[in-house]
Design a protein around this motif. Structure first.
Motif, short mmCIF file in Angstrom:
data_model
loop_
_atom_site.label_atom_id
_atom_site.label_comp_id
_atom_site.label_asym_id
_atom_site.label_seq_id
_atom_site.Cartn_x
_atom_site.Cartn_y
_atom_site.Cartn_z
N PRO A 20 0.71 -1.27 -0.07
CA PRO A 20 -0.17 0.12 0.07
C PRO A 20 0.87 1.27 -0.02
O PRO A 20 1.98 1.20 0.47
N ASP A 21 0.35 2.23 -0.52
CA ASP A 21 1.09 3.69 -0.62
C ASP A 21 1.34 3.90 1.01
O ASP A 21 0.52 3.62 1.82
N GLY A 22 2.48 4.44 1.12
CA GLY A 22 2.92 4.87 2.37
C GLY A 22 3.59 3.77 3.31
O GLY A 22 4.22 4.01 4.27
N THR A 23 3.84 2.54 2.65
CA THR A 23 4.63 1.53 3.25
C THR A 23 5.95 2.02 3.51
O THR A 23 6.61 1.64 4.68
N ASP A 24 6.74 2.58 2.66
CA ASP A 24 8.10 2.92 2.79
C ASP A 24 8.28 3.86 3.93
O ASP A 24 9.25 3.71 4.63
N ALA A 25 7.28 4.75 4.02
CA ALA A 25 7.33 5.74 5.43
C ALA A 25 7.16 5.11 6.42
O ALA A 25 7.91 5.26 7.48
N LEU A 26 6.55 4.29 6.52
CA LEU A 26 6.09 3.28 7.60
C LEU A 26 7.41 2.44 8.07
O LEU A 26 7.88 2.64 9.20
N LEU A 27 7.87 1.80 7.24
CA LEU A 27 9.11 0.96 7.51
C LEU A 27 10.20 1.68 7.79
O LEU A 27 11.17 1.18 8.43
N GLN A 51 1.92 -7.91 1.34
CA GLN A 51 2.97 -7.00 0.37
C GLN A 51 3.73 -6.15 1.37
O GLN A 51 5.00 -5.78 0.94
N MET A 52 3.25 -5.83 2.52
CA MET A 52 4.03 -5.01 3.51
C MET A 52 5.17 -5.92 3.91
O MET A 52 6.38 -5.42 4.05
N VAL A 53 4.91 -7.19 4.08
CA VAL A 53 5.85 -8.17 4.53
C VAL A 53 6.98 -8.26 3.28
O VAL A 53 8.11 -8.49 3.69
N CYS A 54 6.56 -8.32 2.36
CA CYS A 54 7.34 -8.40 0.94
C CYS A 54 8.31 -6.98 1.10
O CYS A 54 9.64 -7.35 0.67
#
Length: 276
Positions: A20-27, A51-54
């Motif tokens: 999902p959009d925003g995952t990079d900022a979260l991680l 996909q977040m796990v990926c």
């Protein structure tokens, strides 16, 4: 050198992640635990979580913490280590996951697809592991829900103790995902995630945007309407702490669809002399 080339080929063969959009900022946040608080029984949430796990696994080791009984840990390990998908599925035989009486959404087809996707990550050379953290010991009736939350929080801490080098991505019911307690429901006490150090946790609440989920009621199990309570047009991870400090943001996926259990409950046996 050969090992490095093999690892590169495995990484190249893996399908690209579509989080999902925003995952990079979260991680990118310095948080050990990334929690997704869901309404069980949807197709979309486990798929987005996969996909977040990926995406997280591309950055480093990941432990996938699931709201499954702790007694299932050996079977989850066997599932991940199995040489092929058939052997992986066989590892789950006899567990709560394939018990048709335990079909509240945590044993859905979408959950199994997510777990199989984790196997694909491992096959591509990623450092991934499962961690079950639902307490398996029944709570004595004399003890309130708060004790169950404490036990669950302790089991969740085990993920960090077992693999302190890993980011822990957690999929759990949204009540347990809260970082603060309820004013109205004092018997709940501090939810499971609230027992983790607050500075090491980023918790998301899946936005309710309509659709349906698989749930069980006294009348039986099946698709149930999910009320739209959040902006139906919103999408992706939106980092914004709510007024209660319970969540650090929301995961907005739009209207969801119900995902039935892998093994559906056949219902009560037909009485003698009845016909279908």
């Amino acid at each position: 050198m050969i090992a490095l080339v093999a690892a590169a080929l495995l990484g190249a063969a893996q399908a690209p992640c579509t989080p999902p959009d925003g995952t990079d900022a979260l991680l990118a946040m310095e948080r050990r635990y990334i929690v997704v608080g869901e309404l069980h029984g949807t197709t979309e949430v486990p798929a987005a979580f996969a996909q977040m796990v990926c995406a997280a696994a591309q950055r480093g080791p990941v432990t996938i913490a699931l709201e499954l009984p702790t007694v299932m840990q050996p079977q989850l390990d066997d599932f991940l280590a199995a040489p092929d998908e058939a052997a992986a599925l066989a590892a789950l035989e006899g567990t709560h996951f394939l018990n048709p009486r335990m079909n509240d959404g945590r044993s859905s087809r979408a959950m199994l697809d997510m777990m199989l996707s984790v196997r694909g990550l491992q096959a591509a050379g990623r450092d991934v592991a499962f961690h079950a953290f639902q307490p398996s010991t029944p709570r004595p009736p004399e003890l309130s829900q708060a004790w169950y939350e404490l036990d669950m929080g302790h089991a969740l801490a085990g993920a960090a103790h077992a693999r302190p080098q890993a980011k822990v991505l957690v999929l759990v019911g949204n009540l347990h995902a809260r970082k603060t307690g309820f004013e109205r429901f004092t018997d709940v006490g501090l939810p499971a995630v609230g027992h983790r150090p607050a500075g090491e946790v980023a918790s998301l609440n899946v936005a309710q945007q309509g659709g349906s989920s698989w749930s069980c009621r006294a009348s039986g199990c099946g698709p149930d309407v999910s009320v739209a309570r959040y902006d139906e047009a919103a999408r992706g991870i939106i980092l914004e702490t709510d007024a209660e400090g319970a969540y650090d943001g929301v995961l907005a996926l739009g209207p969801v669809t119900a995902s039935p259990p892998v093994v559906e409950d056949p219902g009560p046996p037909a009485s003698a002399g009845s016909s279908s």
